[in-house]
Motif scaffolding. Structure first.
Motif, PDB file in Angstrom:
ATOM      1  N   LYS A 283      -2.047 -16.857   2.277  1.00 27.53           N
ATOM      2  CA  LYS A 283      -3.112 -15.878   1.605  1.00 27.53           C
ATOM      3  C   LYS A 283      -2.456 -14.817   1.395  1.00 27.53           C
ATOM      4  CE  LYS A 283      -5.661 -14.580   4.859  1.00 27.53           C
ATOM      5  NZ  LYS A 283      -5.060 -13.251   5.180  1.00 27.53           N
ATOM      6  N   ILE A 284      -2.669 -14.118   0.102  1.00 25.36           N
ATOM      7  CA  ILE A 284      -2.053 -12.895   0.179  1.00 25.36           C
ATOM      8  C   ILE A 284      -2.799 -11.731   0.737  1.00 25.36           C
ATOM      9  CG2 ILE A 284      -1.718 -11.004  -1.695  1.00 25.36           C
ATOM     10  CD1 ILE A 284      -1.320 -13.102  -4.005  1.00 25.36           C
ATOM     11  N   PRO A 285      -2.192 -11.009   1.521  1.00 23.36           N
ATOM     12  CA  PRO A 285      -2.877 -10.247   2.740  1.00 23.36           C
ATOM     13  C   PRO A 285      -3.723  -9.178   1.855  1.00 23.36           C
ATOM     14  CG  PRO A 285      -0.371 -10.082   2.943  1.00 23.36           C
ATOM     15  CD  PRO A 285      -0.678 -11.056   1.844  1.00 23.36           C
ATOM     16  N   THR A 286      -4.926  -8.935   2.279  1.00 25.88           N
ATOM     17  CA  THR A 286      -5.786  -8.149   1.635  1.00 25.88           C
ATOM     18  C   THR A 286      -6.733  -7.748   2.586  1.00 25.88           C
ATOM     19  OG1 THR A 286      -7.451  -7.750  -0.072  1.00 25.88           O
ATOM     20  CG2 THR A 286      -7.093  -9.740   0.603  1.00 25.88           C
ATOM     21  N   LEU A 287      -7.329  -6.339   2.292  1.00 26.08           N
ATOM     22  CA  LEU A 287      -8.290  -5.698   3.294  1.00 26.08           C
ATOM     23  C   LEU A 287      -9.869  -6.346   2.765  1.00 26.08           C
ATOM     24  CD1 LEU A 287      -6.852  -2.484   4.151  1.00 26.08           C
ATOM     25  CD2 LEU A 287      -6.856  -4.386   5.463  1.00 26.08           C
ATOM     26  N   SER A 288      -9.723  -6.760   1.463  1.00 23.06           N
ATOM     27  CA  SER A 288     -11.221  -6.893   1.008  1.00 23.06           C
ATOM     28  C   SER A 288     -11.715  -8.245   1.619  1.00 23.06           C
ATOM     29  CB  SER A 288     -11.103  -7.129  -0.407  1.00 23.06           C
ATOM     30  OG  SER A 288     -11.996  -7.812  -1.067  1.00 23.06           O
ATOM     31  N   LEU A 289     -12.823  -8.313   2.090  1.00 18.40           N
ATOM     32  CA  LEU A 289     -13.513  -9.389   2.818  1.00 18.40           C
ATOM     33  C   LEU A 289     -14.257 -10.164   1.713  1.00 18.40           C
ATOM     34  CD1 LEU A 289     -14.358  -7.749   6.288  1.00 18.40           C
ATOM     35  CD2 LEU A 289     -12.508  -9.064   5.505  1.00 18.40           C
TER      36      LEU A 289
ATOM     37  N   MET B   1     -22.998  -5.230  16.287  1.00 17.01           N
ATOM     38  CA  MET B   1     -21.399  -4.940  16.518  1.00 17.01           C
ATOM     39  C   MET B   1     -20.819  -3.863  15.779  1.00 17.01           C
ATOM     40  SD  MET B   1     -18.811  -7.836  17.369  1.00 17.01           S
ATOM     41  CE  MET B   1     -17.960  -7.664  15.795  1.00 17.01           C
ATOM     42  N   GLY B   2     -20.228  -2.801  16.323  1.00  9.76           N
ATOM     43  CA  GLY B   2     -19.557  -1.866  15.805  1.00  9.76           C
ATOM     44  C   GLY B   2     -18.245  -2.350  15.018  1.00  9.76           C
ATOM     45  N   LYS B   3     -17.819  -1.364  14.301  1.00  9.20           N
ATOM     46  CA  LYS B   3     -16.526  -1.665  13.697  1.00  9.20           C
ATOM     47  C   LYS B   3     -15.480  -1.718  14.771  1.00  9.20           C
ATOM     48  CE  LYS B   3     -16.974   2.086  10.653  1.00  9.20           C
ATOM     49  NZ  LYS B   3     -16.727   2.861   9.625  1.00  9.20           N
ATOM     50  N   PRO B   4     -14.359  -2.606  14.485  1.00  8.50           N
ATOM     51  CA  PRO B   4     -13.392  -2.637  15.459  1.00  8.50           C
ATOM     52  C   PRO B   4     -12.619  -1.217  15.753  1.00  8.50           C
ATOM     53  CG  PRO B   4     -12.701  -3.919  13.627  1.00  8.50           C
ATOM     54  CD  PRO B   4     -14.256  -3.528  13.457  1.00  8.50           C
ATOM     55  N   ARG B   5     -12.464  -0.984  16.805  1.00  9.25           N
ATOM     56  CA  ARG B   5     -11.590   0.158  17.304  1.00  9.25           C
ATOM     57  C   ARG B   5     -10.119   0.169  17.249  1.00  9.25           C
ATOM     58  NH1 ARG B   5     -15.182   4.064  20.327  1.00  9.25           N
ATOM     59  NH2 ARG B   5     -13.560   4.212  22.018  1.00  9.25           N
ATOM     60  N   ILE B  29      -7.585   3.982   2.848  1.00  6.93           N
ATOM     61  CA  ILE B  29      -9.096   4.306   2.541  1.00  6.93           C
ATOM     62  C   ILE B  29      -9.799   3.376   2.960  1.00  6.93           C
ATOM     63  CG2 ILE B  29     -10.753   5.352   0.962  1.00  6.93           C
ATOM     64  CD1 ILE B  29      -8.237   6.803  -0.235  1.00  6.93           C
ATOM     65  N   THR B  30      -9.638   2.060   2.640  1.00  5.77           N
ATOM     66  CA  THR B  30     -10.357   0.944   2.654  1.00  5.77           C
ATOM     67  C   THR B  30     -10.439   0.633   4.303  1.00  5.77           C
ATOM     68  OG1 THR B  30      -9.476  -0.007   0.651  1.00  5.77           O
ATOM     69  CG2 THR B  30     -10.663  -1.525   2.088  1.00  5.77           C
ATOM     70  N   LEU B  31      -9.112   0.690   4.855  1.00  2.00           N
ATOM     71  CA  LEU B  31      -8.952   0.498   6.277  1.00  2.00           C
ATOM     72  C   LEU B  31      -9.820   1.427   7.138  1.00  2.00           C
ATOM     73  CD1 LEU B  31      -7.369  -1.288   8.377  1.00  2.00           C
ATOM     74  CD2 LEU B  31      -5.764   0.713   8.493  1.00  2.00           C
ATOM     75  N   ALA B  32      -9.814   2.760   6.730  1.00  3.37           N
ATOM     76  CA  ALA B  32     -10.766   3.615   7.402  1.00  3.37           C
ATOM     77  C   ALA B  32     -11.858   3.212   7.305  1.00  3.37           C
ATOM     78  CB  ALA B  32     -10.455   4.924   6.937  1.00  3.37           C
ATOM     79  N   GLY B  33     -12.682   2.606   6.556  1.00  2.00           N
ATOM     80  CA  GLY B  33     -13.974   2.219   6.281  1.00  2.00           C
ATOM     81  C   GLY B  33     -14.249   0.966   7.269  1.00  2.00           C
ATOM     82  N   GLN B  34     -13.236   0.074   7.435  1.00  5.62           N
ATOM     83  CA  GLN B  34     -13.446  -1.236   8.273  1.00  5.62           C
ATOM     84  C   GLN B  34     -13.169  -1.483   9.612  1.00  5.62           C
ATOM     85  OE1 GLN B  34     -10.902  -3.371   5.648  1.00  5.62           O
ATOM     86  NE2 GLN B  34     -12.249  -4.484   4.419  1.00  5.62           N
ATOM     87  N   VAL B  35     -12.366  -0.102  10.035  1.00  8.93           N
ATOM     88  CA  VAL B  35     -12.104  -0.146  11.612  1.00  8.93           C
ATOM     89  C   VAL B  35     -12.456   1.493  11.763  1.00  8.93           C
ATOM     90  CG1 VAL B  35     -10.379  -1.708  11.347  1.00  8.93           C
ATOM     91  CG2 VAL B  35      -9.660   0.488  11.012  1.00  8.93           C
ATOM     92  N   SER B 148      -5.448  -7.809   7.878  1.00  8.64           N
ATOM     93  CA  SER B 148      -6.170  -8.819   7.076  1.00  8.64           C
ATOM     94  C   SER B 148      -6.359  -9.985   7.923  1.00  8.64           C
ATOM     95  CB  SER B 148      -5.113  -8.919   5.955  1.00  8.64           C
ATOM     96  OG  SER B 148      -5.680 -10.253   5.201  1.00  8.64           O
ATOM     97  N   ASP B 149      -5.571 -10.467   8.745  1.00  9.26           N
ATOM     98  CA  ASP B 149      -5.742 -11.332   9.543  1.00  9.26           C
ATOM     99  C   ASP B 149      -6.895 -11.152  10.761  1.00  9.26           C
ATOM    100  OD1 ASP B 149      -4.330 -13.328   8.341  1.00  9.26           O
ATOM    101  OD2 ASP B 149      -2.416 -13.322   9.752  1.00  9.26           O
ATOM    102  N   LEU B 150      -6.710  -9.968  11.227  1.00  6.57           N
ATOM    103  CA  LEU B 150      -7.607  -9.509  12.297  1.00  6.57           C
ATOM    104  C   LEU B 150      -8.992  -9.409  11.890  1.00  6.57           C
ATOM    105  CD1 LEU B 150      -5.405  -6.708  14.286  1.00  6.57           C
ATOM    106  CD2 LEU B 150      -6.235  -9.074  15.075  1.00  6.57           C
ATOM    107  N   LEU B 151      -9.114  -9.010  10.818  1.00  2.39           N
ATOM    108  CA  LEU B 151     -10.526  -8.521  10.040  1.00  2.39           C
ATOM    109  C   LEU B 151     -11.416  -9.954   9.778  1.00  2.39           C
ATOM    110  CD1 LEU B 151      -9.669  -5.893   7.612  1.00  2.39           C
ATOM    111  CD2 LEU B 151     -11.208  -5.314   9.820  1.00  2.39           C
ATOM    112  N   ARG B 152     -10.704 -10.965   9.562  1.00  2.00           N
ATOM    113  CA  ARG B 152     -11.028 -12.343   9.528  1.00  2.00           C
ATOM    114  C   ARG B 152     -11.366 -13.059  10.727  1.00  2.00           C
ATOM    115  NH1 ARG B 152      -8.780 -10.946   4.789  1.00  2.00           N
ATOM    116  NH2 ARG B 152      -9.642 -11.509   2.783  1.00  2.00           N
ATOM    117  N   GLY B 153     -11.001 -12.485  11.676  1.00  2.00           N
ATOM    118  CA  GLY B 153     -10.867 -13.369  12.888  1.00  2.00           C
ATOM    119  C   GLY B 153      -9.896 -14.065  13.174  1.00  2.00           C
ATOM    120  N   VAL B 154      -8.628 -14.347  12.433  1.00  2.00           N
ATOM    121  CA  VAL B 154      -7.550 -14.964  12.497  1.00  2.00           C
ATOM    122  C   VAL B 154      -6.648 -14.388  13.518  1.00  2.00           C
ATOM    123  CG1 VAL B 154      -5.578 -16.232  11.120  1.00  2.00           C
ATOM    124  CG2 VAL B 154      -8.009 -15.838  10.191  1.00  2.00           C
ATOM    125  N   VAL B 155      -5.972 -15.183  14.299  1.00  2.00           N
ATOM    126  CA  VAL B 155      -4.992 -14.700  14.981  1.00  2.00           C
ATOM    127  C   VAL B 155      -3.755 -14.441  14.342  1.00  2.00           C
ATOM    128  CG1 VAL B 155      -3.262 -15.323  16.950  1.00  2.00           C
ATOM    129  CG2 VAL B 155      -5.793 -16.229  17.151  1.00  2.00           C
TER     130      VAL B 155
END
Lengths: 373, 254
Positions: A283-289, B1-5, B29-35, B148-155
């Motif tokens: 998967k190409i890493p991306t922050l977009s969900l 559930m809040g954003k991951p810290r 900027i995206t990251l700052a909105g997600q965590v 990217s993995d963490l946000l999707r719940g992937v190890v």
């Protein structure tokens, strides 16, 4: 058409016209050029960019360019690049997942947008390698659409090899130095021009536009002699074509350990091999969900992930990884495809940093063990 | 559930790996909105005691103060991810592990004000580490991969193939084979995008050792290229002098 015994003559001064005809017919052109100390296939603007008066010196683990006095354009053996990246790119987007309006997931496929591509200067070994790739990617029951599309976009202009390197052994694998089929146009370089013939309608179309004359019999003889010399000058040969009986029951042979003492496990052999097709998906890493893009990436049997089962690599040691590579290439390939996976290009020998020689290592298994009846 | 810290902590290091966050550009900027970034001193957020989902740790354990702080951070973090050479292997400052602190006296006018431990050690020598990102410095791409993995719940996982693999995929010509340069690629982990070989420079191993490697064959190869034993040693000692895989050098040299 396709009559190699009755070729036409393309004077050196007309080679640029060949390039122009290809462009006029809608092809982008790729050809061998000097870049970063090697001869690589690059986008070709003019025949002046071809490697004029350059030759190569190759030995296990070493590649150097030298200048020659002859002034030919194809007086060299293959560098690191083959047709592989053109038909099976190192990274290729395959599919995409998007969050649908109803909250579900929508899947879509990538279709590569590929312009017709003419490759000038393909060697016989690489042509043979591509045919072997075809047997994998274009199996009738499971065709790979990405590969197919790239493959069909290619117009292949081979140049017979008159300058094999010390690492070459295509005579013994029966894949060179002369190209006998599978090409669109075939050239044989002489001092002041080329013998040229076509083997397909597409090739014939280009050839006719050039309005050439038949080559003199003396030129044809000269080319034949050069090819014979290129075939016999090769200093090494694979012991047999099918190594299945030789490798059988030799999983724990001490020879593997001896090779592993030198093998770095880096996988350069698999990357330069024109028939190695292993890949993984990423998967190409991306922050977009909301979406994700998935690509296939060249992999190698020398990585841990390649043999991962239940979270553990089956082949932990370099010994096992080299064994997997060599036995698949020379033996397992026969089970899968009815032919060897090796085309004798010698790249795995040249580009191995420690110069492990596939020919010599496999031959060691073919020598009868002492004291064994 | 809040954003991951998340938090970003600094130990003994040059701060360069933290820049991989800033260099994310728009993604930052995206990251700052997600965590929720609760502690990242270099970016202005200071709450070192906060409990977090993920703590990114830069730097080695090199001072008594480092030693004191790391355990608390581990206790307050669900996942602890080290970033960069210092945190994963002890870093350049671990060169002193081989010679002791004698250099301090010859380098500094008032060495008595400097308090360091005898050894510079990786975070994993002191607390459990969940994932190590190798590099000197790490790249923004590596951060992106993990988050990217963490946000999707992937190890999350990190690359474990040789640098040669990514070098060949980039189409670069091997500097070792074509120019006889002592490239560390065959023993080095991919992750940097083969940035040095792509510009004709031999890799110096800043992303550290790949998990399965053949140090002694690499040493013999460099000797064959004409390097003297000291020069071979310097290739391996440059960034990751303290990593056990590169320390096999002593055995290789006999």
């Amino acid at each position: 058409m396709g009559n190699g015994d009755d070729p036409q003559f393309l004077p050196l001064t007309q080679l640029e016209r060949l390039l122009r005809s290809l462009r006029d017919a809608g092809y982008d052109c790729i050809g061998p050029q000097l870049k970063d100390g090697a001869i690589l296939y690059q986008s070709l603007e003019s025949i002046h960019d071809l490697p004029h008066g350059l030759s190569d010196l190759q030995s296990p683990g070493s590649y150097r360019l030298t200048e020659n006095q002859g002034g030919r354009l194809f007086d060299w053996a293959n560098g690191p690049s083959s047709l592989k990246p053109l038909i099976f790119p190192p990274h290729e987007n395959l599919w995409r997942a998007n969050k649908g309006s109803d909250g579900g997931i929508e899947f879509s496929s990538y279709t590569p947008d590929i312009a017709p591509l003419a490759v000038l200067g393909v060697r016989a070994c690489d042509l043979a390698a591509m045919e072997r790739m075809d047997h994998h990617f274009l199996r009738p029951e499971k065709q790979d659409p990405w590969y197919r599309k790239r493959r069909e976009s290619l117009l292949l202009i081979v140049v017979n090899c008159s300058h094999p390197s010390d690492n070459c052994f295509c005579t013994s694998t029966g894949t060179g130095p002369e190209s006998r089929s599978g090409y669109d146009l075939r050239l044989h370089e002489l001092d002041d021009g080329f013998l040229i013939d076509a083997a397909t309608d597409r090739g014939e179309e280009i050839l006719q536009k050039l309005e050439l004359s038949p080559a003199a019999q003396q030129m044809v003889e000269e080319a034949k002699e050069e090819l014979e010399r290129a075939a016999t000058v090769q200093g090494q040969a694979v012991a047999v074509d099918d190594f299945r009986p030789i490798f059988s029951g030799r999983e724990d042979d001490p020879i593997w350990e001896r090779i592993a003492e030198r093998c770095l496990g880096c996988g350069n052999c698999t990357a330069v091999c024109p028939t190695c097709f292993c890949h993984r998906e990423e998967k190409i890493p991306t922050l977009s969900l909301d979406s994700s893009t998935h690509q296939r990436v060249w992999d190698s049997c020398f990585t841990a992930e390649h043999s991962m089962l239940h979270g553990q690599p089956v082949r932990r040691e370099i010994r096992e990884r080299y064994r997997q590579w060599l036995t698949h290439k020379l033996a397992g390939w026969h089970d899968q495809f009815g032919e060897s996976g090796c085309v004798g290009c010698g790249r795995c020998i040249t580009w191995c940093p420690v110069g492990i020689n596939l020919v010599a290592e496999s031959a060691a298994f073919a020598v009868p063990e002492e004291g064994v009846e | 559930m809040g954003k991951p810290r998340i938090s970003v902590h600094k130990f003994s290091s040059c701060d360069g790996c933290q820049l991989a966050f800033f260099n994310l550009g728009e993604d930052l900027i995206t990251l700052a909105g997600q965590v929720e970034i609760v502690h990242f001193a270099e970016a202005g957020m200071v709450a070192p005691e906060a409990e977090v989902k993920v703590a990114f740790v830069e730097g080695s354990i090199s001072t008594p103060d480092d030693l004191e702080r790391i355990e608390g951070i581990r206790e307050r973090s669900e996942l602890l991810i080290t970033i960069g050479a210092c945190a994963t292997s002890g870093g350049i400052q671990a060169l002193r592990n081989m010679r002791g602190n004698g250099w301090r006296e010859s380098l500094y006018a008032s060495p008595e004000f400097i308090q360091t431990l005898d050894y510079s050690t990786p975070i994993s020598a002191h607390v459990r580490v969940d994932l190590e990102l190798w590099g000197c410095p790490i790249s923004s791409e590596q951060i992106l991969h993990v988050v990217s993995d963490l946000l999707r719940g992937v190890v999350p996982s990190a690359s474990d193939e040789t640098l040669c693999q990514s070098c060949k995929r980039s189409g670069a010509v091997c500097t070792l084979v074509s120019a006889g340069r002592p490239c560390m690629g065959p023993v080095t982990r991919a992750g940097c995008g083969a940035v040095c070989p792509r510009f004709g420079r031999d890799c110096y191993g800043c992303t550290g050792p790949v998990s399965i490697l053949n140090t002694s064959s690499m040493v013999h190869c460099f000797e064959g290229l004409g390097l003297l034993p000291d020069e071979v040693e310097q290739r391996f000692r440059m960034i990751h002098s303290a990593t056990p895989q590169f320390r096999k050098l002593e055995e290789s040299n006999g």
